[in-house]
Design a protein around this motif. Structure first.
Motif, PDB file in Angstrom:
ATOM      1  N   ALA A 113       0.840  -1.208   0.000  1.00 39.81           N
ATOM      2  CA  ALA A 113       0.000   0.000   0.000  1.00 39.81           C
ATOM      3  C   ALA A 113       0.872   1.255   0.000  1.00 39.81           C
ATOM      4  O   ALA A 113       0.562   2.232  -0.689  1.00 39.81           O
ATOM      5  N   THR A 114       1.975   1.226   0.734  1.00 45.66           N
ATOM      6  CA  THR A 114       2.893   2.362   0.759  1.00 45.66           C
ATOM      7  C   THR A 114       3.534   2.571  -0.604  1.00 45.66           C
ATOM      8  O   THR A 114       3.695   3.705  -1.049  1.00 45.66           O
ATOM      9  N   VAL A 115       3.867   1.488  -1.285  1.00 45.24           N
ATOM     10  CA  VAL A 115       4.444   1.604  -2.636  1.00 45.24           C
ATOM     11  C   VAL A 115       3.440   2.271  -3.566  1.00 45.24           C
ATOM     12  O   VAL A 115       3.800   3.176  -4.323  1.00 45.24           O
ATOM     13  N   TYR A 116       2.167   1.870  -3.507  1.00 38.44           N
ATOM     14  CA  TYR A 116       1.143   2.505  -4.338  1.00 38.44           C
ATOM     15  C   TYR A 116       0.996   3.992  -3.998  1.00 38.44           C
ATOM     16  O   TYR A 116       0.794   4.822  -4.882  1.00 38.44           O
ATOM     17  N   LYS A 117       1.120   4.340  -2.715  1.00 35.27           N
ATOM     18  CA  LYS A 117       1.065   5.756  -2.317  1.00 35.27           C
ATOM     19  C   LYS A 117       2.255   6.520  -2.879  1.00 35.27           C
ATOM     20  O   LYS A 117       2.113   7.674  -3.300  1.00 35.27           O
ATOM     21  N   LEU A 118       3.418   5.898  -2.896  1.00 33.08           N
ATOM     22  CA  LEU A 118       4.603   6.537  -3.485  1.00 33.08           C
ATOM     23  C   LEU A 118       4.402   6.766  -4.981  1.00 33.08           C
ATOM     24  O   LEU A 118       4.805   7.791  -5.522  1.00 33.08           O
ATOM     25  N   TYR A 119       3.770   5.803  -5.667  1.00 34.18           N
ATOM     26  CA  TYR A 119       3.442   5.969  -7.086  1.00 34.18           C
ATOM     27  C   TYR A 119       2.497   7.158  -7.261  1.00 34.18           C
ATOM     28  O   TYR A 119       2.709   8.016  -8.106  1.00 34.18           O
ATOM     29  N   ALA A 120       1.425   7.182  -6.460  1.00 31.80           N
ATOM     30  CA  ALA A 120       0.397   8.215  -6.594  1.00 31.80           C
ATOM     31  C   ALA A 120       0.940   9.612  -6.317  1.00 31.80           C
ATOM     32  O   ALA A 120       0.538  10.583  -6.967  1.00 31.80           O
ATOM     33  N   SER A 121       1.865   9.728  -5.377  1.00 30.95           N
ATOM     34  CA  SER A 121       2.424  11.039  -5.021  1.00 30.95           C
ATOM     35  C   SER A 121       3.511  11.501  -5.992  1.00 30.95           C
ATOM     36  O   SER A 121       3.914  12.656  -5.947  1.00 30.95           O
ATOM     37  N   GLY A 122       3.979  10.590  -6.832  1.00 32.97           N
ATOM     38  CA  GLY A 122       5.040  10.935  -7.770  1.00 32.97           C
ATOM     39  C   GLY A 122       6.437  10.774  -7.192  1.00 32.97           C
ATOM     40  O   GLY A 122       7.422  11.062  -7.858  1.00 32.97           O
ATOM     41  N   ASP A 123       6.523  10.286  -5.949  1.00 30.43           N
ATOM     42  CA  ASP A 123       7.830  10.070  -5.326  1.00 30.43           C
ATOM     43  C   ASP A 123       8.554   8.862  -5.908  1.00 30.43           C
ATOM     44  O   ASP A 123       9.768   8.738  -5.771  1.00 30.43           O
ATOM     45  N   LEU A 124       7.819   7.971  -6.535  1.00 30.19           N
ATOM     46  CA  LEU A 124       8.399   6.802  -7.183  1.00 30.19           C
ATOM     47  C   LEU A 124       7.758   6.669  -8.555  1.00 30.19           C
ATOM     48  O   LEU A 124       6.538   6.540  -8.661  1.00 30.19           O
ATOM     49  N   GLN A 125       8.564   6.754  -9.581  1.00 29.55           N
ATOM     50  CA  GLN A 125       8.047   6.704 -10.951  1.00 29.55           C
ATOM     51  C   GLN A 125       7.768   5.258 -11.342  1.00 29.55           C
ATOM     52  O   GLN A 125       8.598   4.382 -11.134  1.00 29.55           O
ATOM     53  N   SER A 126       6.575   5.042 -11.886  1.00 24.70           N
ATOM     54  CA  SER A 126       6.192   3.691 -12.288  1.00 24.70           C
ATOM     55  C   SER A 126       5.792   3.662 -13.751  1.00 24.70           C
ATOM     56  O   SER A 126       5.548   4.689 -14.373  1.00 24.70           O
ATOM     57  N   ILE A 127       5.719   2.442 -14.259  1.00 21.67           N
ATOM     58  CA  ILE A 127       5.330   2.184 -15.646  1.00 21.67           C
ATOM     59  C   ILE A 127       4.174   1.201 -15.602  1.00 21.67           C
ATOM     60  O   ILE A 127       4.207   0.222 -14.863  1.00 21.67           O
ATOM     61  N   ARG A 128       3.138   1.470 -16.375  1.00 29.03           N
ATOM     62  CA  ARG A 128       2.000   0.546 -16.470  1.00 29.03           C
ATOM     63  C   ARG A 128       2.327  -0.539 -17.482  1.00 29.03           C
ATOM     64  O   ARG A 128       2.726  -0.265 -18.602  1.00 29.03           O
ATOM     65  N   VAL A 129       2.149  -1.790 -17.086  1.00 29.20           N
ATOM     66  CA  VAL A 129       2.292  -2.939 -17.972  1.00 29.20           C
ATOM     67  C   VAL A 129       0.993  -3.712 -17.862  1.00 29.20           C
ATOM     68  O   VAL A 129       0.787  -4.464 -16.915  1.00 29.20           O
ATOM     69  N   GLY A 130       0.095  -3.464 -18.803  1.00 29.30           N
ATOM     70  CA  GLY A 130      -1.239  -4.039 -18.700  1.00 29.30           C
ATOM     71  C   GLY A 130      -1.944  -3.446 -17.498  1.00 29.30           C
ATOM     72  O   GLY A 130      -2.019  -2.242 -17.337  1.00 29.30           O
TER      73      GLY A 130
END
Length: 68
Positions: A39-56
């Motif tokens: 859940a914390t990782v998803y929050k980091l994605y949402a806040s922009g603190d951790l850049q993610s890539i969508r794969v499907g």
């Protein structure tokens, strides 16, 4: 069914085996590496603190982004 334990349940896979081709890491592996919950990782994605890539339907993070 592939990935099943024969009783309709998914077999557990070690987080270290969930790194995808190209150095993209799963949410679970990132959480394990950082010592936080998924859940914390998803929050980091949402806040922009951790850049993610969508794969499907999944979100992945590159090893380079995690090193920052």
């Amino acid at each position: 069914m592939q990935g099943s334990d024969g009783q309709g349940r998914r077999a557990k896979v070690s987080p270290t085996l969930q790194a995808t081709a190209g150095g993209l890491l799963s949410v679970r592996l990132v959480a394990t590496f950082l010592g936080v919950s998924t859940a914390t990782v998803y929050k980091l994605y949402a806040s922009g603190d951790l850049q993610s890539i969508r794969v499907g339907a999944a979100q992945r993070v590159s090893r380079e982004a995690l090193a920052r």
